[in-house]
Design a protein around this motif. Structure first.
Motif, PDB file in Angstrom:
ATOM      1  N   PRO A   1       0.820  -1.220   0.000  1.00 13.90           N
ATOM      2  CA  PRO A   1       0.000   0.000   0.000  1.00 13.90           C
ATOM      3  C   PRO A   1       0.848   1.262   0.000  1.00 13.90           C
ATOM      4  O   PRO A   1       1.974   1.283   0.492  1.00 13.90           O
ATOM      5  CB  PRO A   1      -0.778  -0.117   1.312  1.00 13.90           C
ATOM      6  CG  PRO A   1       0.164  -0.843   2.220  1.00 13.90           C
ATOM      7  CD  PRO A   1       0.899  -1.829   1.321  1.00 13.90           C
ATOM      8  N   GLY A   2       0.248   2.328  -0.550  1.00 14.16           N
ATOM      9  CA  GLY A   2       0.804   3.651  -0.353  1.00 14.16           C
ATOM     10  C   GLY A   2       0.485   4.062   1.078  1.00 14.16           C
ATOM     11  O   GLY A   2       0.056   3.237   1.893  1.00 14.16           O
ATOM     12  N   HIS A   3       0.657   5.327   1.405  1.00 15.37           N
ATOM     13  CA  HIS A   3       0.355   5.804   2.756  1.00 15.37           C
ATOM     14  C   HIS A   3      -1.146   5.658   3.011  1.00 15.37           C
ATOM     15  O   HIS A   3      -1.960   6.279   2.336  1.00 15.37           O
ATOM     16  CB  HIS A   3       0.775   7.268   2.911  1.00 15.37           C
ATOM     17  CG  HIS A   3       0.409   7.828   4.235  1.00 15.37           C
ATOM     18  ND1 HIS A   3       1.199   7.661   5.343  1.00 15.37           N
ATOM     19  CD2 HIS A   3      -0.696   8.495   4.650  1.00 15.37           C
ATOM     20  CE1 HIS A   3       0.604   8.241   6.376  1.00 15.37           C
ATOM     21  NE2 HIS A   3      -0.541   8.749   5.975  1.00 15.37           N
ATOM     22  N   VAL A   4      -1.523   4.822   3.988  1.00 18.94           N
ATOM     23  CA  VAL A   4      -2.926   4.616   4.325  1.00 18.94           C
ATOM     24  C   VAL A   4      -3.343   5.734   5.270  1.00 18.94           C
ATOM     25  O   VAL A   4      -2.710   5.953   6.305  1.00 18.94           O
ATOM     26  CB  VAL A   4      -3.150   3.237   4.981  1.00 18.94           C
ATOM     27  CG1 VAL A   4      -4.615   3.046   5.331  1.00 18.94           C
ATOM     28  CG2 VAL A   4      -2.646   2.118   4.060  1.00 18.94           C
ATOM     29  N   PHE A   5      -4.413   6.458   4.891  1.00 19.43           N
ATOM     30  CA  PHE A   5      -4.858   7.550   5.747  1.00 19.43           C
ATOM     31  C   PHE A   5      -6.331   7.410   6.068  1.00 19.43           C
ATOM     32  O   PHE A   5      -7.087   6.754   5.357  1.00 19.43           O
ATOM     33  CB  PHE A   5      -4.546   8.914   5.117  1.00 19.43           C
ATOM     34  CG  PHE A   5      -5.436   9.291   3.959  1.00 19.43           C
ATOM     35  CD1 PHE A   5      -6.506  10.166   4.138  1.00 19.43           C
ATOM     36  CD2 PHE A   5      -5.207   8.784   2.692  1.00 19.43           C
ATOM     37  CE1 PHE A   5      -7.317  10.515   3.082  1.00 19.43           C
ATOM     38  CE2 PHE A   5      -6.012   9.136   1.621  1.00 19.43           C
ATOM     39  CZ  PHE A   5      -7.073  10.005   1.813  1.00 19.43           C
TER      40      PHE A   5
ATOM     41  N   PHE B   1      -8.269   0.724   1.168  1.00 25.87           N
ATOM     42  CA  PHE B   1      -7.252  -0.268   1.502  1.00 25.87           C
ATOM     43  C   PHE B   1      -7.901  -1.504   2.129  1.00 25.87           C
ATOM     44  O   PHE B   1      -7.513  -2.639   1.827  1.00 25.87           O
ATOM     45  CB  PHE B   1      -6.199   0.320   2.431  1.00 25.87           C
ATOM     46  CG  PHE B   1      -5.146  -0.670   2.821  1.00 25.87           C
ATOM     47  CD1 PHE B   1      -4.343  -1.252   1.863  1.00 25.87           C
ATOM     48  CD2 PHE B   1      -4.971  -1.041   4.141  1.00 25.87           C
ATOM     49  CE1 PHE B   1      -3.373  -2.190   2.204  1.00 25.87           C
ATOM     50  CE2 PHE B   1      -4.006  -1.963   4.497  1.00 25.87           C
ATOM     51  CZ  PHE B   1      -3.212  -2.539   3.522  1.00 25.87           C
ATOM     52  N   GLY B   2      -8.891  -1.304   2.974  1.00 26.71           N
ATOM     53  CA  GLY B   2      -9.615  -2.432   3.572  1.00 26.71           C
ATOM     54  C   GLY B   2     -10.261  -3.313   2.511  1.00 26.71           C
ATOM     55  O   GLY B   2     -10.223  -4.547   2.594  1.00 26.71           O
ATOM     56  N   ARG B   3     -10.839  -2.682   1.475  1.00 23.36           N
ATOM     57  CA  ARG B   3     -11.431  -3.458   0.378  1.00 23.36           C
ATOM     58  C   ARG B   3     -10.349  -4.247  -0.375  1.00 23.36           C
ATOM     59  O   ARG B   3     -10.577  -5.390  -0.776  1.00 23.36           O
ATOM     60  CB  ARG B   3     -12.198  -2.539  -0.571  1.00 23.36           C
ATOM     61  CG  ARG B   3     -13.554  -2.109  -0.023  1.00 23.36           C
ATOM     62  CD  ARG B   3     -14.390  -1.410  -1.079  1.00 23.36           C
ATOM     63  NE  ARG B   3     -14.063  -0.006  -1.214  1.00 23.36           N
ATOM     64  CZ  ARG B   3     -14.512   0.964  -0.417  1.00 23.36           C
ATOM     65  NH1 ARG B   3     -15.323   0.673   0.572  1.00 23.36           N
ATOM     66  NH2 ARG B   3     -14.162   2.219  -0.625  1.00 23.36           N
TER      67      ARG B   3
ATOM     68  N   GLY C   1      -3.662   5.504  -3.927  1.00 21.77           N
ATOM     69  CA  GLY C   1      -4.532   6.461  -4.576  1.00 21.77           C
ATOM     70  C   GLY C   1      -3.964   6.853  -5.920  1.00 21.77           C
ATOM     71  O   GLY C   1      -2.817   6.540  -6.255  1.00 21.77           O
ATOM     72  N   HIS C   2      -4.746   7.557  -6.712  1.00 16.97           N
ATOM     73  CA  HIS C   2      -4.310   7.909  -8.059  1.00 16.97           C
ATOM     74  C   HIS C   2      -3.346   9.091  -8.103  1.00 16.97           C
ATOM     75  O   HIS C   2      -2.708   9.334  -9.116  1.00 16.97           O
ATOM     76  CB  HIS C   2      -5.516   8.188  -8.955  1.00 16.97           C
ATOM     77  CG  HIS C   2      -6.318   9.379  -8.545  1.00 16.97           C
ATOM     78  ND1 HIS C   2      -7.237   9.345  -7.514  1.00 16.97           N
ATOM     79  CD2 HIS C   2      -6.307  10.644  -9.001  1.00 16.97           C
ATOM     80  CE1 HIS C   2      -7.769  10.546  -7.366  1.00 16.97           C
ATOM     81  NE2 HIS C   2      -7.228  11.346  -8.253  1.00 16.97           N
TER      82      HIS C   2
END
Length: 194
Positions: free
Chosen positions: A113-117, A155-157, A177-178
């Protein structure tokens, strides 16, 4: 935590204490589990006890060995976006951990993942609080740091898909994210939303 599922729906959660750096403390925690999601990792070291090697690499090895011993069907490992190319000690440890995961005898999936926020995260929420509280926001040393955030629900999905979807075994998936932002760009955007 062990999540109990019946007919595709979570029916309960059982919390189990353990320390990935202590193999004995996680013995038998994966018994009767179909899938293990390994998310434990550190981004900063606190030597001599808490190091990238002891947690991110050897801790992962302990989880993989326990999952294999327990006969787990699938192992999902949460790594980090950039683990394959990053030069930092953190990225190197995640790259080594991915190699450990790839030796799991069952199905394995690496999720980068990228940064999860989301609510309470340590970066974007903190920056928003600072922007709202102060007319000046320092960027010393981090202004041009680039990151690619992903909303925690998205991210959960992605994690759920890694658990449930057939055909993902042996794959490394990058989810983010894009948009790629610098910290300076983030501060400018958040300053406009106050």
């Amino acid at each position: 935590a062990r999540i109990k599922v019946s007919n595709g729906r979570a029916t309960g959660v059982e919390c189990v204490d353990g320390d990935v750096t202590d193999q004995a403390s996680i013995q038998d925690v994966a018994n009767d589990c179909d899938v293990v999601i390994h998310v434990t990792g550190i981004v900063d070291e606190q030597p001599p006890e808490i190091t990238f090697d002891s947690v991110n690499v050897e801790g992962t090895r302990n989880v993989v060995e326990e999952a294999a011993r327990s006969g787990v069907r699938r192992l999902v490992f949460v790594s980090s976006l950039g683990a394959d190319r990053g030069a930092s000690a953190y990225h190197k440890s995640k790259r080594q951990a991915e190699t450990v995961v790839s030796r799991f005898p069952g199905e394995w999936v690496v999720l980068r993942p990228g940064h999860v926020f989301g609510p309470g995260d340590e970066m974007i929420s903190m920056v928003l609080k600072i922007v709202r509280a102060s007319p000046v926001v320092p960027e010393v040393g981090i202004g041009q740091h680039r990151f690619q955030p992903i909303w925690y629900r998205d991210f959960g999905r992605a994690m759920a898909a890694c658990v449930e979807m057939p055909g993902l075994a042996g794959q490394t998936l990058e989810v983010a994210g894009h948009e790629i932002l610098t910290v300076s760009e983030l501060i400018t955007r958040l300053s406009g939303s106050t």
